[in-house]
Design a protein around this motif. Sequence first.
Motif, short mmCIF file in Angstrom:
data_model
loop_
_atom_site.label_atom_id
_atom_site.label_comp_id
_atom_site.label_asym_id
_atom_site.label_seq_id
_atom_site.Cartn_x
_atom_site.Cartn_y
_atom_site.Cartn_z
N TYR A 257 -9.36 -20.30 0.74
CA TYR A 257 -8.30 -20.99 1.48
C TYR A 257 -6.92 -20.62 0.95
O TYR A 257 -6.02 -20.26 1.73
N ASN A 258 -6.73 -20.70 -0.36
CA ASN A 258 -5.41 -20.44 -0.94
C ASN A 258 -4.96 -19.00 -0.75
O ASN A 258 -3.76 -18.73 -0.63
N GLN A 259 -5.89 -18.08 -0.72
CA GLN A 259 -5.53 -16.68 -0.48
C GLN A 259 -4.96 -16.50 0.93
O GLN A 259 -3.97 -15.79 1.12
N ILE A 260 -5.60 -17.15 1.89
CA ILE A 260 -5.16 -16.99 3.28
C ILE A 260 -3.82 -17.68 3.52
O ILE A 260 -2.92 -17.12 4.16
N THR A 261 -3.66 -18.88 2.99
CA THR A 261 -2.41 -19.62 3.24
C THR A 261 -1.22 -19.01 2.50
O THR A 261 -0.08 -19.37 2.79
N SER A 262 -1.46 -18.11 1.57
CA SER A 262 -0.36 -17.44 0.87
C SER A 262 0.05 -16.13 1.56
O SER A 262 1.02 -15.48 1.16
N MET A 263 -0.66 -15.75 2.61
CA MET A 263 -0.34 -14.53 3.34
C MET A 263 0.84 -14.75 4.28
O MET A 263 1.20 -15.90 4.60
N PRO A 264 1.49 -13.67 4.73
CA PRO A 264 2.58 -13.80 5.70
C PRO A 264 2.11 -14.57 6.94
O PRO A 264 1.03 -14.28 7.47
N SER A 265 2.89 -15.54 7.36
CA SER A 265 2.47 -16.42 8.45
C SER A 265 3.30 -16.22 9.70
O SER A 265 4.38 -15.61 9.68
N GLN A 266 2.79 -16.76 10.78
CA GLN A 266 3.46 -16.72 12.08
C GLN A 266 3.29 -18.07 12.74
O GLN A 266 2.25 -18.73 12.58
N THR A 267 4.30 -18.51 13.48
CA THR A 267 4.25 -19.80 14.18
C THR A 267 4.21 -19.56 15.68
O THR A 267 5.00 -18.77 16.20
#
Length: 354
Positions: free
Chosen positions: A73-83
């Motif tokens: 989970y923490n690896q994914i949520t630390s990746m570049p995000s988009q809204t």
Amino acid sequence: MYYNDRVLKTKPHLITRSLIPENQETPIHFLEDSETPSTMTFRRNHFIYPDISIQAYFLTITGSVKTPVILHYNQITSMPSQTVTALVECSGNKRAYFEPKVFGEQWTEGAISQGTWKGVPLSYLLSFTGINEGAREIVFLGGDSGEKKGLHVHFERSLPLEKALVSNVIVAWEHNQKPLSPKHGFPFRLIVPGWYGMASVKWLKTIRVIDTQFSGPFQTDDYVYYPFMDQDKDSVPVTSNHVNSVIQQPLDRQILKPGQHEVTGIAWTGEGIITSVEISLDNGATWKSASLQNNPHKYQWMKWSYSHVFERNNEYTIKIRAFDSNGHSQPNKAFWNRKGYGYNEISQIIIQIE
């Protein structure tokens, strides 16, 4: 409701269609803003809610890829995000209006919501694994499972590669600036703007790239348009949202005082934007343009309104039809199919003026 000149606000509640599994829709006249609160977002389930914890949670990307990965989970949520702000509509929305009647959850108009989703683009995740030549589809497996036709199955669906890799298809972990709620896909939910809600797989656990055509029960049995009652010929898969609309105010069969009243509602479509909304106050004999209340945005609903002076001792049949940028409009008669998907017949209410 008024009492001593004070407005008493009533807290809205979801309308229950089934309890096990939980299926609830939103009272359509409460959909006012661009973001539907999580507590008022409709709930669509095939099975009971899965029991998932962050500590034991991993997302696996496997199949026809160069480098399979397992991500915490923490690896994914630390990746570049988009809204992405997008509506999600159950493909069975308005199923209750089909004639002849069909089996399934008898949704009226509230199996739809709109929210702001934050997550990592699926294409970014797949850039880590690479995709083998000849890959055809991507399969998404959710954490929810149960019995279907005597077999224990997970909710599992695929997207064609060209749709899955569009930049606004994301693996979301936030909904309306808060972590996904357990009832709406925590910890991760696929969001596929422009397609009916079955594509936005909740409680996402596994992403699998395949070089064949996927044929799971929620792909080739459910979520298919079957035009005939007793045979499967000419069937086609359910994909993008049909152009559609609802009338939020007044309510159907409402009795009003004579004078000026506002007719309001929302309209939406799948791969395009709403370009116009027309209203008829005489059961479709004549049509006029309604006012569009917000700027058009792809994958979001358009609010519309029309003001009219209604005369005493009259009954009005009010109809609404929406048009989109791809040349689609609501038909006079919905395309009947035996599982009851994609109802988008011209919207109608009847009101009485005292």
